[in-house]
Design a protein around this motif. Sequence first.
Motif, short mmCIF file in Angstrom:
data_model
loop_
_atom_site.label_atom_id
_atom_site.label_comp_id
_atom_site.label_asym_id
_atom_site.label_seq_id
_atom_site.Cartn_x
_atom_site.Cartn_y
_atom_site.Cartn_z
N LEU A 71 0.93 -1.18 -0.13
CA LEU A 71 -0.03 0.07 0.02
C LEU A 71 0.94 1.31 -0.13
O LEU A 71 0.56 2.15 -0.96
CB LEU A 71 -0.87 0.00 1.05
CG LEU A 71 -2.06 1.19 1.15
CD1 LEU A 71 -2.84 1.19 0.08
CD2 LEU A 71 -2.56 1.12 2.62
N TRP A 72 1.85 1.16 0.82
CA TRP A 72 2.67 2.45 0.88
C TRP A 72 3.59 2.54 -0.28
O TRP A 72 4.02 3.52 -0.75
CB TRP A 72 3.51 2.63 2.35
CG TRP A 72 2.80 2.64 3.56
CD1 TRP A 72 1.21 2.88 3.65
CD2 TRP A 72 3.28 2.98 4.80
NE1 TRP A 72 1.02 3.04 4.95
CE2 TRP A 72 1.94 3.11 5.80
CE3 TRP A 72 4.42 2.72 5.27
CZ2 TRP A 72 2.43 3.13 6.89
CZ3 TRP A 72 4.64 2.87 6.72
CH2 TRP A 72 3.63 3.35 7.42
N LEU B 32 6.81 4.67 -1.42
CA LEU B 32 7.82 4.50 -0.20
C LEU B 32 8.05 3.01 -0.20
O LEU B 32 7.24 2.04 0.03
CB LEU B 32 6.84 5.00 1.19
CG LEU B 32 7.84 4.79 2.46
CD1 LEU B 32 9.01 5.70 2.34
CD2 LEU B 32 7.04 5.23 3.57
N SER B 33 9.34 2.82 -0.36
CA SER B 33 9.86 1.49 -0.05
C SER B 33 9.62 0.95 1.49
O SER B 33 10.12 1.69 2.27
CB SER B 33 11.53 1.06 -0.54
OG SER B 33 11.47 1.47 -1.93
N VAL B 34 9.20 -0.34 1.56
CA VAL B 34 9.14 -0.80 2.97
C VAL B 34 9.88 -1.84 3.26
O VAL B 34 9.66 -2.83 2.51
CB VAL B 34 7.45 -1.13 3.42
CG1 VAL B 34 7.56 -1.47 4.57
CG2 VAL B 34 6.86 0.45 3.25
N ALA B 35 10.73 -2.24 4.33
CA ALA B 35 11.32 -3.26 4.60
C ALA B 35 11.13 -3.77 5.87
O ALA B 35 10.54 -2.93 6.78
CB ALA B 35 13.07 -3.08 4.63
N ALA C 281 -3.57 2.01 6.34
CA ALA C 281 -4.48 2.81 5.14
C ALA C 281 -4.80 4.16 5.43
O ALA C 281 -4.68 4.97 4.55
CB ALA C 281 -5.78 1.59 4.96
N ALA C 282 -5.23 4.42 6.57
CA ALA C 282 -5.69 5.73 6.86
C ALA C 282 -4.23 6.76 6.57
O ALA C 282 -4.52 7.90 6.14
CB ALA C 282 -6.12 6.15 8.07
N GLY D 269 0.25 -9.17 -4.37
CA GLY D 269 -0.29 -7.82 -4.22
C GLY D 269 -0.83 -7.50 -2.79
O GLY D 269 -0.21 -7.91 -1.99
N TYR D 270 -1.64 -6.72 -2.92
CA TYR D 270 -2.25 -6.24 -1.71
C TYR D 270 -2.58 -7.20 -0.66
O TYR D 270 -2.64 -7.25 0.58
CB TYR D 270 -3.36 -5.27 -1.74
CG TYR D 270 -3.11 -3.88 -2.47
CD1 TYR D 270 -2.46 -3.19 -1.81
CD2 TYR D 270 -3.77 -3.81 -3.68
CE1 TYR D 270 -2.24 -1.81 -2.70
CE2 TYR D 270 -3.46 -2.57 -4.53
CZ TYR D 270 -2.80 -1.83 -3.91
OH TYR D 270 -2.39 -0.46 -4.50
#
Length: 342
Positions: free
Chosen positions: A58-59, A65-68, A158-159, A210-211
């Motif tokens: 989502l991010w 934004l890459s998320v690890a 999500a918010a 995916g999501y």
Amino acid sequence: MTLWDEIESQPEVLGDFLDHRWDEVLAIARWLTAVDYSYAVIAARGSSDNAARYAQYLWGAHNQLSVALAAPSLYTLLDSPPSLRGALVVGISQSGESPDLLAVLRSGRDQGRPTLAVTNAPTSPMAGIAERHLDLGAGPELAVAATKSYTCQLLALAALSVAMAADPVLEEALHALPGAVAGMLEEPRRTDHAVSALQMGDRCVVIGRGYNHSTAFEWALKITELTYVAAQAFSAADFRHGPIALTEPSLAVLAVATDGPVYADVAELLTDVRRRGAVVVAITDREDCPCDEAILLPKGTPEWLTPVTATVAAQVFTHRLALARGVDPDRPRGLTKVTKTE
């Protein structure tokens, strides 16, 4: 309060979060747009780790934004904390108490990085360590297995994404979500026929992409801990890279197949495993989904929010499966409400 009570409470809990935490979300989003970071590292365990998987997609999709996902043992048992240069450090936890997750947040703070905690415990150690804290406000969750705290984590992530994107179309969809969850809970027995596919089995695989990669992992976790069926989660892509060899007539394949860019790929895989003899149960919003048993989601929820409605469907399925197998879902063996790991 029973597990079923917790499941049924989710439309109200999610609605309360949007009604009472939205200003807090906006304030944290303003802070997130003001501080300096180029990627996020999320520390979490169990269901919260699955919420982090949701944030990866989502991010990434909505906020670029890459998320690890953090490796907490590096900060504790291995005593080799990595550099967090350029990172936003996020902790996600229901209780905010696990020592290894706290160690990641402390390291981020000590390295001068912005830190954010998302918990259901505003007085927890994690909330105290982090520079900013988002309280889920889901109320006490008395059942051992996480339900409302998990879906509220998804909603909180999500918010934050919507608030950072400042997109009114996304915001409108977000605020319609509690109603969609209520629709999913209108007739819980709709899953009973699907439950029969796994009632006598002892293993299954769970597919998502995916999501809903996160939903596959959460569904597999709930099945394992509440029904004692060995469930393993895969992305549709990873399943093709070797694990597809497991497919045979005795295998149950559970899948989350919602409409969107990844649907065709998941549907192609489901068609393949059915041809190989597996029985396929799908949580889907597509009436043409290639499966043996479909658990239909309410129409109209955009794909990026279907992990919430699909998770509720998975919770209902798992609760009904536990009862069908003669297992008490309110007393899962070997589990406690708060698990503390080093």
